[in-house]
Design a protein around this motif. Structure first.
Motif, mmCIF file in Angstrom:
data_model
loop_
_atom_site.group_PDB
_atom_site.id
_atom_site.type_symbol
_atom_site.label_atom_id
_atom_site.label_comp_id
_atom_site.label_asym_id
_atom_site.label_seq_id
_atom_site.Cartn_x
_atom_site.Cartn_y
_atom_site.Cartn_z
ATOM 1 N N GLN A 1 -0.237 31.639 -6.972
ATOM 2 C CA GLN A 1 -0.901 30.517 -5.796
ATOM 3 C C GLN A 1 -2.269 31.198 -5.948
ATOM 4 O O GLN A 1 -2.571 32.449 -5.587
ATOM 5 C CB GLN A 1 -0.014 30.937 -4.626
ATOM 6 C CG GLN A 1 1.117 30.513 -4.345
ATOM 7 C CD GLN A 1 1.368 28.836 -4.592
ATOM 8 O OE1 GLN A 1 0.473 28.041 -4.422
ATOM 9 N NE2 GLN A 1 2.604 28.331 -4.859
ATOM 10 N N PHE A 2 -3.141 30.387 -6.365
ATOM 11 C CA PHE A 2 -4.612 30.779 -6.485
ATOM 12 C C PHE A 2 -5.379 30.438 -5.159
ATOM 13 O O PHE A 2 -4.973 29.434 -4.335
ATOM 14 C CB PHE A 2 -5.271 29.709 -7.543
ATOM 15 C CG PHE A 2 -4.937 30.437 -9.043
ATOM 16 C CD1 PHE A 2 -5.702 31.404 -9.593
ATOM 17 C CD2 PHE A 2 -3.860 29.769 -9.601
ATOM 18 C CE1 PHE A 2 -5.364 31.735 -10.853
ATOM 19 C CE2 PHE A 2 -3.505 30.121 -10.847
ATOM 20 C CZ PHE A 2 -4.152 31.375 -11.410
ATOM 21 N N CYS A 3 -6.097 31.371 -4.589
ATOM 22 C CA CYS A 3 -6.934 31.223 -3.653
ATOM 23 C C CYS A 3 -7.562 30.089 -3.317
ATOM 24 O O CYS A 3 -8.417 29.552 -4.251
ATOM 25 C CB CYS A 3 -8.086 32.461 -3.560
ATOM 26 S SG CYS A 3 -7.378 33.883 -3.755
ATOM 27 N N GLY A 4 -7.345 29.418 -2.363
ATOM 28 C CA GLY A 4 -7.961 28.472 -1.892
ATOM 29 C C GLY A 4 -7.449 26.870 -2.498
ATOM 30 O O GLY A 4 -8.022 25.888 -2.357
ATOM 31 N N ASN A 5 -6.205 26.970 -3.157
ATOM 32 C CA ASN A 5 -5.533 25.738 -3.515
ATOM 33 C C ASN A 5 -4.967 24.945 -2.614
ATOM 34 O O ASN A 5 -4.561 24.026 -2.870
ATOM 35 C CB ASN A 5 -4.642 26.113 -4.712
ATOM 36 C CG ASN A 5 -3.303 26.912 -4.008
ATOM 37 O OD1 ASN A 5 -3.041 27.040 -3.033
ATOM 38 N ND2 ASN A 5 -2.584 27.351 -4.988
ATOM 39 N N GLY A 6 -5.123 25.172 -1.430
ATOM 40 C CA GLY A 6 -4.538 24.228 -0.366
ATOM 41 C C GLY A 6 -3.117 24.176 -0.214
ATOM 42 O O GLY A 6 -2.698 23.153 0.699
ATOM 43 N N HIS B 1 -19.036 35.490 -7.405
ATOM 44 C CA HIS B 1 -18.598 34.921 -8.817
ATOM 45 C C HIS B 1 -19.552 33.911 -9.524
ATOM 46 O O HIS B 1 -19.901 33.819 -10.504
ATOM 47 C CB HIS B 1 -17.042 34.531 -9.041
ATOM 48 C CG HIS B 1 -16.190 35.666 -8.527
ATOM 49 N ND1 HIS B 1 -16.337 36.283 -7.266
ATOM 50 C CD2 HIS B 1 -15.256 36.444 -9.001
ATOM 51 C CE1 HIS B 1 -15.266 37.079 -7.228
ATOM 52 N NE2 HIS B 1 -14.849 37.361 -8.399
ATOM 53 N N ILE B 2 -19.601 32.774 -8.524
ATOM 54 C CA ILE B 2 -20.660 31.651 -8.976
ATOM 55 C C ILE B 2 -21.633 31.872 -8.210
ATOM 56 O O ILE B 2 -21.577 31.642 -6.817
ATOM 57 C CB ILE B 2 -19.707 30.362 -8.721
ATOM 58 C CG1 ILE B 2 -18.342 30.324 -9.521
ATOM 59 C CG2 ILE B 2 -20.335 29.094 -9.166
ATOM 60 C CD1 ILE B 2 -17.109 29.500 -9.339
ATOM 61 N N ALA B 3 -23.050 31.571 -8.669
ATOM 62 C CA ALA B 3 -24.035 31.551 -8.204
ATOM 63 C C ALA B 3 -24.741 30.178 -7.996
ATOM 64 O O ALA B 3 -24.895 29.657 -9.338
ATOM 65 C CB ALA B 3 -24.955 32.728 -8.530
ATOM 66 N N SER B 4 -25.140 29.645 -6.963
ATOM 67 C CA SER B 4 -25.960 28.358 -6.806
ATOM 68 C C SER B 4 -27.302 28.586 -6.073
ATOM 69 O O SER B 4 -27.934 27.652 -5.772
ATOM 70 C CB SER B 4 -25.439 27.350 -6.432
ATOM 71 O OG SER B 4 -24.948 27.284 -5.122
ATOM 72 N N GLY B 5 -27.783 29.983 -5.921
ATOM 73 C CA GLY B 5 -28.772 30.336 -5.054
ATOM 74 C C GLY B 5 -28.400 30.460 -3.707
ATOM 75 O O GLY B 5 -28.023 31.519 -3.178
ATOM 76 N N GLU B 6 -28.058 29.331 -2.984
ATOM 77 C CA GLU B 6 -27.331 29.441 -1.785
ATOM 78 C C GLU B 6 -26.340 28.240 -2.043
ATOM 79 O O GLU B 6 -26.644 27.425 -2.632
ATOM 80 C CB GLU B 6 -28.144 29.066 -0.528
ATOM 81 C CG GLU B 6 -29.029 30.275 -0.140
ATOM 82 C CD GLU B 6 -28.258 31.210 0.513
ATOM 83 O OE1 GLU B 6 -26.998 31.228 0.714
ATOM 84 O OE2 GLU B 6 -28.776 32.244 1.007
ATOM 85 N N GLY B 7 -25.374 28.259 -1.283
ATOM 86 C CA GLY B 7 -24.250 26.884 -1.535
ATOM 87 C C GLY B 7 -22.856 27.503 -1.180
ATOM 88 O O GLY B 7 -22.567 28.826 -1.060
ATOM 89 N N GLY B 8 -21.945 26.460 -0.748
ATOM 90 C CA GLY B 8 -20.673 26.617 -0.403
ATOM 91 C C GLY B 8 -19.819 25.319 -0.957
ATOM 92 O O GLY B 8 -20.270 24.445 -1.287
ATOM 93 N N MET B 9 -18.636 25.713 -0.598
ATOM 94 C CA MET B 9 -17.432 24.709 -0.789
ATOM 95 C C MET B 9 -16.097 24.658 -0.014
ATOM 96 O O MET B 9 -15.932 25.887 0.437
ATOM 97 C CB MET B 9 -17.046 24.957 -2.570
ATOM 98 C CG MET B 9 -16.448 23.714 -2.905
ATOM 99 S SD MET B 9 -17.374 22.357 -3.367
ATOM 100 C CE MET B 9 -17.936 22.722 -4.732
ATOM 101 N N ILE B 10 -15.750 23.644 0.450
ATOM 102 C CA ILE B 10 -14.625 23.686 1.320
ATOM 103 C C ILE B 10 -13.594 22.946 0.216
ATOM 104 O O ILE B 10 -13.893 21.778 -0.138
ATOM 105 C CB ILE B 10 -14.876 22.999 2.540
ATOM 106 C CG1 ILE B 10 -16.146 23.370 3.271
ATOM 107 C CG2 ILE B 10 -13.373 22.878 3.262
ATOM 108 C CD1 ILE B 10 -16.349 22.359 4.414
ATOM 109 N N THR B 11 -12.451 23.430 0.390
ATOM 110 C CA THR B 11 -11.276 22.831 -0.450
ATOM 111 C C THR B 11 -10.185 22.665 0.360
ATOM 112 O O THR B 11 -9.826 23.252 1.416
ATOM 113 C CB THR B 11 -10.755 23.666 -1.733
ATOM 114 O OG1 THR B 11 -10.392 25.190 -1.076
ATOM 115 C CG2 THR B 11 -11.754 23.906 -2.781
ATOM 116 N N THR B 12 -9.437 21.530 0.168
ATOM 117 C CA THR B 12 -8.193 21.290 0.909
ATOM 118 C C THR B 12 -7.256 20.121 0.212
ATOM 119 O O THR B 12 -7.744 19.495 -0.709
ATOM 120 C CB THR B 12 -8.622 20.397 2.275
ATOM 121 O OG1 THR B 12 -7.438 19.976 3.104
ATOM 122 C CG2 THR B 12 -9.336 19.045 2.068
ATOM 123 N N ASN B 13 -6.023 19.910 0.848
ATOM 124 C CA ASN B 13 -5.133 18.893 0.126
ATOM 125 C C ASN B 13 -4.898 17.893 1.203
ATOM 126 O O ASN B 13 -4.114 16.974 0.641
ATOM 127 C CB ASN B 13 -3.694 19.565 -0.217
ATOM 128 C CG ASN B 13 -4.180 20.573 -1.435
ATOM 129 O OD1 ASN B 13 -4.863 20.438 -2.267
ATOM 130 N ND2 ASN B 13 -3.043 21.335 -1.762
#
Length: 385
Positions: free
Chosen positions: A176-181, A196-208
């Protein structure tokens, strides 16, 4: 001898990353263009979630998640004291009350038995939610936490900022991968340069959850919608409505292009992190002065590799004198002056406080060379010698 400083973490940028950003700079859209949607779709696929919403940073992701779940004045939410302050602050932004649960001293993760104890000792409905943190890249057993949360009617926001690509094995033997909902209502990630992944600043929300996804889309952009199905009136193609108080938490196309480029090599970086972790673990197995360490754990994403030593300050200073810039993660949030004003005090979180007194994060990033890691290891041996 290494002739340059070795930080605890840093971004790894290559020509493909640069080209991706340049392509956006030459395009018609610097923001609110197609690069953001492309990044969201690719990230959702990588994590294994149905939906992903890109935002300006990990803190914004936490704040919007709290709002989407309806956190309001006086709502009690449980989280860990060993995390960056934003994991707790997002509840305060919405007027809620933060309650800390101590950590498991072996895993450094929130202790699920402590969570259950807090919930069981209060009337059902006292607590609205739980924010576990996949600290250092180690996955919380979200299946077990979901069972606890369901028993007491709580939602879950999984703070997976440290753990894209991390996983745990569930009761059926499935990764079960982290954030898979599959277990959390919402999960959040950060794209700060040391992640792990750089975009300068930035974020993501995941959901099902499609309903939460649609709420987040509106909250991310000032509470404004142009969706004809949601409008109270419609004056024409230009028309939009601000239907609730939202925020400008958008990610730009420039950042999204860099994030998407970084995502394409995320597995390669993860493999390198795990190789570095194995080498640290092997090197320090027989060092009696090291009281504990991250070790090598299947599914760990290794944002950080941590050792525990009694003379933490001495080792920290010795490494810095030799150009190794180790770091401490984290000062327990409940001991920050702001939270002490709310009644928290030293002694409340025994294991978290003991961990903090001894923890040190060693250099951990994909471009750390074997030679540099050997230098770090030898410096630690020299200190103890």
């Amino acid at each position: 001898m290494i002739d340059r400083a070795i930080p605890y973490g840093k971004q790894s940028i290559d020509q493909k990353d640069i080209d991706a950003v340049v392509n956006v700079l030459k395009s018609d859209f610097l923001t609110q263009g197609p690069a953001v949607s492309d990044f969201e779709k690719a990230f959702a696929k990588y994590i294994g979630a149905k939906f992903a919403i890109a935002v300006s940073n990990g803190t914004a992701a936490l704040h919007l998640s709290a709002l989407a779940l309806g956190v309001s004045e006086g709502d009690k939410v449980i989280t860990t004291p060993i995390t960056f302050a934003a994991s707790a602050n997002c509840i305060r932004y919405a007027g809620g009350e933060v309650v800390f649960a101590d950590i498991d001293p072996e895993s450094y993760l929130i202790d699920l038995n402590e969570v259950k104890k807090l919930l069981s000792e209060s009337p059902k409905g006292t607590f609205k939610g739980i924010i576990p943190v996949d600290f250092a890249g180690r996955a919380v057993n979200m299946e077990s936490l979901r069972e606890i949360a369901d028993q007491y009617g709580c939602w879950i926001i999984e703070d997976a900022c440290h753990a894209p690509g991390g996983w745990f094995t569930d009761s059926k033997g499935i990764k079960q991968f982290c954030g898979n909902g599959n277990f959390a209502d919402l999960a959040i990630f950060s794209f700060h340069p040391v992640k792990h992944i750089a975009s300068g600043e930035g974020g993501m929300i995941t959901t099902n959850d499609e309903e939460l996804y649609n709420k987040l889309l509106v909250l991310r952009t000032h509470g404004i919608t142009k969706d004809a199905n949601l409008l109270e009136e419609n004056h024409g193609g230009w028309y939009y409505e601000m239907q609730q108080l939202g925020y400008n938490y958008r990610l730009s196309d420039i950042q999204a292009a860099l994030g998407a480029s970084q995502l394409r090599k995320a597995d390669e970086g993860l493999q390198r992190r795990r190789k570095i972790a194995k080498r640290y673990n092997q090197a320090f197995k027989e060092v009696s002065q090291i009281k504990g360490q991250s070790g090598y754990v299947e599914g760990h994403a290794y944002h950080l590799f941590i050792i525990e030593v009694e003379d933490r300050l001495g080792l920290y200073n010795f490494l810095r004198k030799n150009g190794v810039f180790a770091q401490v993660h984290y000062i327990p949030v409940h001991l920050m002056p702001y939270y002490k004003q709310l009644g928290w005090k030293k002694g409340d979180m025994r294991f978290a406080e003991n961990y903090y007194s001894q923890c040190l994060s060693l250099p951990m990033y994909p471009s750390l060379s074997d030679e540099e890691q050997e230098f770090v290891i030898n410096c630690i041996f020299d200190f103890f010698a």
